[in-house]
Design an enzyme around this catalytic site. Structure first.
Site, short mmCIF file in Angstrom:
data_model
loop_
_atom_site.label_atom_id
_atom_site.label_comp_id
_atom_site.label_asym_id
_atom_site.label_seq_id
_atom_site.Cartn_x
_atom_site.Cartn_y
_atom_site.Cartn_z
N GLY A 93 6.99 82.57 52.09
CA GLY A 93 7.15 83.08 53.37
C GLY A 93 8.23 84.05 53.34
N ALA A 94 8.61 84.63 54.43
CA ALA A 94 9.56 85.71 54.38
C ALA A 94 10.42 85.69 55.75
CB ALA A 94 8.87 87.20 54.23
N ASP A 95 11.66 86.21 55.67
CA ASP A 95 12.51 86.36 56.94
C ASP A 95 11.97 87.77 57.85
OD1 ASP A 95 14.06 84.16 56.48
OD2 ASP A 95 14.78 85.35 54.52
N GLY A 108 16.43 80.55 53.02
CA GLY A 108 16.59 79.43 52.73
C GLY A 108 17.14 79.03 51.21
N GLU A 114 12.71 82.84 43.86
CA GLU A 114 11.43 83.37 44.43
C GLU A 114 11.09 84.78 43.91
OE1 GLU A 114 12.03 81.33 48.73
OE2 GLU A 114 12.85 83.44 48.37
N LYS A 132 8.02 88.08 62.48
CA LYS A 132 8.74 88.54 61.41
C LYS A 132 8.42 89.92 60.99
CE LYS A 132 10.23 83.97 59.89
NZ LYS A 132 9.85 83.39 58.88
C1 5RP Z 1 13.76 81.15 51.53
C2 5RP Z 1 12.78 82.22 51.99
C3 5RP Z 1 11.93 81.90 53.01
O1 5RP Z 1 10.66 82.03 52.48
C4 5RP Z 1 12.40 82.53 54.21
O2 5RP Z 1 13.58 82.00 54.53
C5 5RP Z 1 11.31 82.26 55.30
O3 5RP Z 1 11.50 80.62 55.81
P1 5RP Z 1 10.81 79.86 56.83
O4 5RP Z 1 9.30 79.89 56.47
O5 5RP Z 1 11.25 78.75 57.07
O6 5RP Z 1 10.86 80.81 58.08
O7 5RP Z 1 13.09 83.35 51.55
O8 5RP Z 1 14.76 81.28 50.42
#
Ligand code: 5RP
Length: 234
Positions: A93-95, A108, A114, A132
């Protein structure tokens, strides 16, 4: 960049969007191989879906203690990244993700592992919901994993760039990562040149990993929206 709708569904919740995109990522898993697995709530949906293919893959390389636990609980073998030279695909995933596939990651706190697993993978498939996708990275505070003794100096270095760094806390104490380090979350940055930013901050003494992924950017983004999952190629 091209955009191709994959499927559609009516008014899904945020959790359903994550499940949709987690399932959609299965199409990138190569039977007979080891798959790179990221971290977070969206990846958890992917891991749950991956259980349906567990007899078709050798296993996974995981980017966090949490993902390792979830994979193993579902009967999926987890390999040490040192024992695997190359992965065909890494799914995470990503923020935030921009229209070139550059990302902010580390919400996270798993950004260091990662980035390591992404670096050993031929292709990064990013799984997110449409909230996002941004024009310019930086609305989401940039996570930076740091050595504890460097927190104050790195905070001042970000202030000189116009950033406001705060130490991430858990239960009132500094959050400690899987690698035994701290996280600074840096607000107030507009990252118009992600590679230049990543290069510069990565060189500051005490920075373990900056959560801008421009050198390990995504080649594919699966973007979940109420109208379905779109595929963006970079
Ligand atoms: C963890 C990450 C996650 O991929 C990112 O925070 C997205 O998380 P989520 O799917 O819970 O929105 O980089 O370090």
């Amino acid at each position: 960049m091209s955009s191709t709708p994959i499927s559609a569904s009516a008014s899904p919740t945020q959790d359903e969007l994550k499940a949709m995109v987690g399932r959609a990522a299965l199409q990138f898993v190569v039977p007979g191989e080891i798959v790179g697995v990221g971290s977070g709530s969206t990846v958890n949906k992917f891991i749950d879906a991956l259980a349906s293919m567990k007899d078709q893959i050798k296993g996974a390389v995981s980017s966090s203690v949490a993902s390792t636990g979830r994979l193993q609980a579902l009967g999926i073998a987890v390999f040490d990244s040192n024992d695997v030279e190359r992965l065909s695909v890494y799914i995470d995933g990503a923020d935030e993700i921009d229209h070139q596939g550059n990302m902010i990651k580390g919400g996270g706190a798993a950004l260091t592992r990662e980035k390591i697993v992404a670096a050993q993978s031929a292709r990064f498939v990013c799984i997110v919901d449409e909230s996002k996708l941004v024009q310019t990275l930086g609305k989401y505070p940039v996570p930076v994993e740091v050595i504890p003794m460097a927190v104050q100096r790195i905070t001042r270095q970000f202030a000189a760039l116009g950033g406001r760094a705060s130490l991430r806390l858990k239960d009132g104490e500094p959050l400690v990562t899987d690698n035994g380090q701290f996280i600074l979350d840096v607000a107030g940055l507009q990252i118009s040149q992600p590679q230049a930013f990543e290069s510069e901050v990565s060189q500051w003494p005490g920075v373990v990993t900056v959560g801008v992924f421009a050198f390990q950017k995504a080649q594919v983004c699966l973007l979940a929206a109420p109208s379905g999952v779109k595929k963006l190629l970079f």
